[in-house]
Design a protein around this motif. Structure first.
Motif, PDB file in Angstrom:
ATOM      1  N   GLN A 151      -6.830  -9.370  -4.040  1.00  0.00           N
ATOM      2  CA  GLN A 151      -6.421  -8.549  -2.896  1.00  0.00           C
ATOM      3  C   GLN A 151      -5.302  -7.610  -3.301  1.00  0.00           C
ATOM      4  O   GLN A 151      -4.439  -7.987  -4.079  1.00  0.00           O
ATOM      5  N   ILE A 152      -5.372  -6.407  -2.735  1.00  0.00           N
ATOM      6  CA  ILE A 152      -4.276  -5.469  -2.921  1.00  0.00           C
ATOM      7  C   ILE A 152      -3.031  -6.069  -2.275  1.00  0.00           C
ATOM      8  O   ILE A 152      -3.099  -6.614  -1.186  1.00  0.00           O
ATOM      9  N   TYR A 153      -1.908  -5.952  -2.950  1.00  0.00           N
ATOM     10  CA  TYR A 153      -0.659  -6.401  -2.336  1.00  0.00           C
ATOM     11  C   TYR A 153       0.303  -5.217  -2.253  1.00  0.00           C
ATOM     12  O   TYR A 153       0.402  -4.431  -3.201  1.00  0.00           O
ATOM     13  N   THR A 154       0.980  -5.081  -1.112  1.00  0.00           N
ATOM     14  CA  THR A 154       1.987  -4.022  -1.029  1.00  0.00           C
ATOM     15  C   THR A 154       3.183  -4.455  -0.196  1.00  0.00           C
ATOM     16  O   THR A 154       3.057  -5.263   0.712  1.00  0.00           O
ATOM     17  N   THR A 155       4.335  -3.930  -0.581  1.00  0.00           N
ATOM     18  CA  THR A 155       5.519  -4.080   0.256  1.00  0.00           C
ATOM     19  C   THR A 155       6.355  -2.815   0.080  1.00  0.00           C
ATOM     20  O   THR A 155       6.314  -2.187  -0.974  1.00  0.00           O
ATOM     21  N   ASP A 156       7.091  -2.435   1.136  1.00  0.00           N
ATOM     22  CA  ASP A 156       7.969  -1.267   0.971  1.00  0.00           C
ATOM     23  C   ASP A 156       9.395  -1.722   0.691  1.00  0.00           C
ATOM     24  O   ASP A 156      10.300  -0.910   0.559  1.00  0.00           O
ATOM     25  N   SER A 157       9.587  -3.053   0.611  1.00  0.00           N
ATOM     26  CA  SER A 157      10.930  -3.547   0.321  1.00  0.00           C
ATOM     27  C   SER A 157      10.830  -4.834  -0.482  1.00  0.00           C
ATOM     28  O   SER A 157      10.841  -5.940   0.052  1.00  0.00           O
ATOM     29  N   PHE A 162       3.488   2.568   1.477  1.00  0.00           N
ATOM     30  CA  PHE A 162       2.151   3.048   1.128  1.00  0.00           C
ATOM     31  C   PHE A 162       1.336   3.087   2.428  1.00  0.00           C
ATOM     32  O   PHE A 162       1.363   2.132   3.200  1.00  0.00           O
ATOM     33  N   THR A 163       0.656   4.198   2.672  1.00  0.00           N
ATOM     34  CA  THR A 163      -0.022   4.387   3.965  1.00  0.00           C
ATOM     35  C   THR A 163      -1.377   3.673   3.970  1.00  0.00           C
ATOM     36  O   THR A 163      -1.924   3.361   2.900  1.00  0.00           O
TER      37      THR A 163
END
Ligand code: BLA
Length: 509
Positions: free
Chosen positions: A391-397, A478-479
């Motif tokens: 799975q794609i993982y993202t965080t902005d912090s 990330f949008t």
């Protein structure tokens, strides 16, 4: 109740700005019951029609206005459609032998609200004015030019010294993304402000009522009497054109040296996308006709923006598919490219902008751009291994999940990790630096003036500082569109990798 609410810097988002019970002095207000008896009047009525509230309260409106005027108003009221509509009448004589007024009528609950100001006899044709504004705008090439031209048009129409296009981010904080200025006025372009500067209830109201003006920051607001009706209810002034605004916001504007403020909502896909926010350095009241034209322009601008955004999304998605295809065919030809971070970055950053990229394959790391060091990257990979596979993982912090990441927040506050395989877990990781790094600090946005009771906090400069503190360790998120592209890349890469391992198996046999 509304009247005893003491607003300060800690409770702005609870200030009931729709029931503050005051109008601005450029107009007067009258609220009528369903059977057209006068139920409320603003205290300045005598300035306009020579009668005080005390002389009119409880009286039938037919004892005050001419039969013709009442007929016209009643006709307009039958045209009201939906709960949030307002009708306007230009140059209407309300009293026998009296002056003409520009009038707005709407419903507030069961009450008919009439607001009137002296007619400007502006002969301007709103529709043809707006038509030529829109024609110019349609020619704008690209989003930046479109927003800037929008600001220029609003400035040409309203004559305000400063017109900004202020865009909201998801959390309600915002950025000045375009601007049109009178020569000599300093620029706010690129400045960011925290969500609290335009609190939630104001943003909600601005979705319903898309235009507001504060014609004279220095003028005393005029109370509507009585403040409460016999049942104890205040008048809901959400849709009023003459509504006096929050005193805390007035202090903000005064601290900025502003004399008049005007703003028009920009609504895209049913959400408050932003505002045209306009300042004038002395009092200013465009005519009723100009204000109506500006409001109409705002609505058309919003629709044009919506269709431009749709077109941008479509072309972005087309471009993203091409990138996935390019990646797939290039890696199929040359497997080593997969661990070439610089090559990957060059291909990906066009569709998913980031400051750096790191690749982790079989314990080997390669990097390009602004990135954390190897030890930090290993720690990130270990953290990623605890996330569900494939799975794609993202965080902005990143600091929220990995406290030690604070040390390198200036390089990697936000990450987007694309897993390449199940076991061993390999990744392509995009890094975004702390948002502040990429923000430009423009100008000196306040004049040397005396501050109000809440001091310099209510100034753009202080607001910018507060926003800066709020976004410490936070990258531009990330949008959803970027995540979709990342997902397409993941599938493409996975396909190559499966092929690679198939052929490796074949060689072994
Ligand atoms: C309203 N705040 C507003 C509005 C703007 C801003 C544009 C819309 C009203 C108008 O048209 O004037 C904010 N104006 C800005 C910003 C810039 C600008 C950010 O020019 C930057 C250049 N405001 C505060 C704080 C509070 C606050 C700290 O700064 C509360 C603690 C409140 N702002 C506040 C309220 C409103 C408001 C309550 C609603 C005003 C109303 O419609 O009654």
């Amino acid at each position: 109740t509304a009247t005893d609410f003491a607003v300060d810097l800690t409770n702005c988002d609870r200030e009931p700005i729709h029931v503050l019970g005051k109008v601005q002095s450029f107009g007067f207000l009258m609220a009528l019951t369903a059977d057209w008896l006068v139920s409320r009047v603003s205290a300045n009525s005598a300035d306009f029609i020579g009668r005080t509230p005390q002389e009119m309260l409880g009286q039938p409106v037919s004892a005050i206005f001419t039969a013709d005027a009442i007929h016209t108003l009643r006709n307009r009221i039958t045209l009201l459609r939906g709960p949030d509509s307002v009708e306007r009448v230009f140059s209407l004589a309300l009293m026998e032998g009296g002056p003409a007024f520009d009038v707005a009528v709407h419903f507030s609950g069961p009450l008919v609200v009439i607001e009137a100001e002296l007619a400007s006899h502006d002969e301007m044709e709103a529709s043809s004015t707006v038509r030529s504004m829109v024609a110019r705008l349609a020619q704008a090439d690209g989003m930046t030019a479109f927003l800037r031209d929008g600001a220029r048009q609003v400035r040409a129409l309203t004559g305000f010294d400063r017109v900004m296009v202020y865009r909201f981010a998801d959390g309600g904080d915002g950025e000045v993304v375009a601007e049109a200025l009178k020569p000599g006025v300093d620029s706010f372009l690129g400045l960011h402000y925290p969500a609290s500067d335009i609190p939630a209830q104001a943003r909600a109201l601005y979705l319903r009522n898309i235009f507001r003006i504060i014609a004279d920051i220095g003028a005393d607001p005029v109370p509507v009497v009585p403040a409460l009706d016999p049942t104890g209810a205040a008048l809901d002034m959400s849709l009023c054109l003459t509504r006096a605004v929050s005193p805390i916001h007035v202090e903000y504007l005064r601290n900025m040296g502003v004399g008049a403020s005007l703003s028009i909502s920009i609504i895209v896909e049913g959400k408050l996308w932003g505002l045209f926010a306009c300042h004038h350095y002395s009092p200013r009241l465009p005519t009723f006709a100009q204000r109506s034209a500006a409001e109409l322009f705002g609505q058309i601008f919003s629709m044009m923006l919506e269709s431009r955004e749709r077109a941008e999304t479509a072309s972005y998605e087309g471009k993203a598919r091409q990138v996935a295809d390019r990646l797939l065919s290039a890696v199929a030809q040359d497997h080593d490219l997969l661990s070439n971070a610089r090559w990957l970055g060059d291909i990906i950053f066009d569709t998913i902008p980031a400051d750096g990229v790191g690749v982790y394959i079989d314990g080997q790391m390669t990097f390009s751009g602004l990135v954390p060091d190897e030890a930090a990257f290993s720690a990130i990979v270990t953290m990623l291994n605890r996330v569900a596979a494939s799975q794609i993982y993202t965080t902005d912090s990143l600091t929220k999940v990995l406290p030690e990441a604070a040390v390198y927040a200036d390089r990697a506050s936000g990450i987007l990790a694309i897993p390449l395989s199940r076991r061993p877990r390999d990744y392509v990781v995009l890094f975004r630096a702390e948002q502040l790094r990429s923000v430009r600090w423009a100008g000196k946005p306040e004049k040397e003036i005396e501050y109000g009771p809440n001091g310099p906090r209510l100034t753009p400069r202080k607001s910018f500082e507060i926003w800066s503190q709020l976004v410490q360790g936070v990258a531009l998120p990330f949008t959803p569109a970027e995540l979709r592209v990342a997902e397409a890349l993941r599938t493409a890469l996975l396909e190559v990798i499966l092929r690679l391992s198939d052929s490796a198996d074949a060689e072994r046999q």
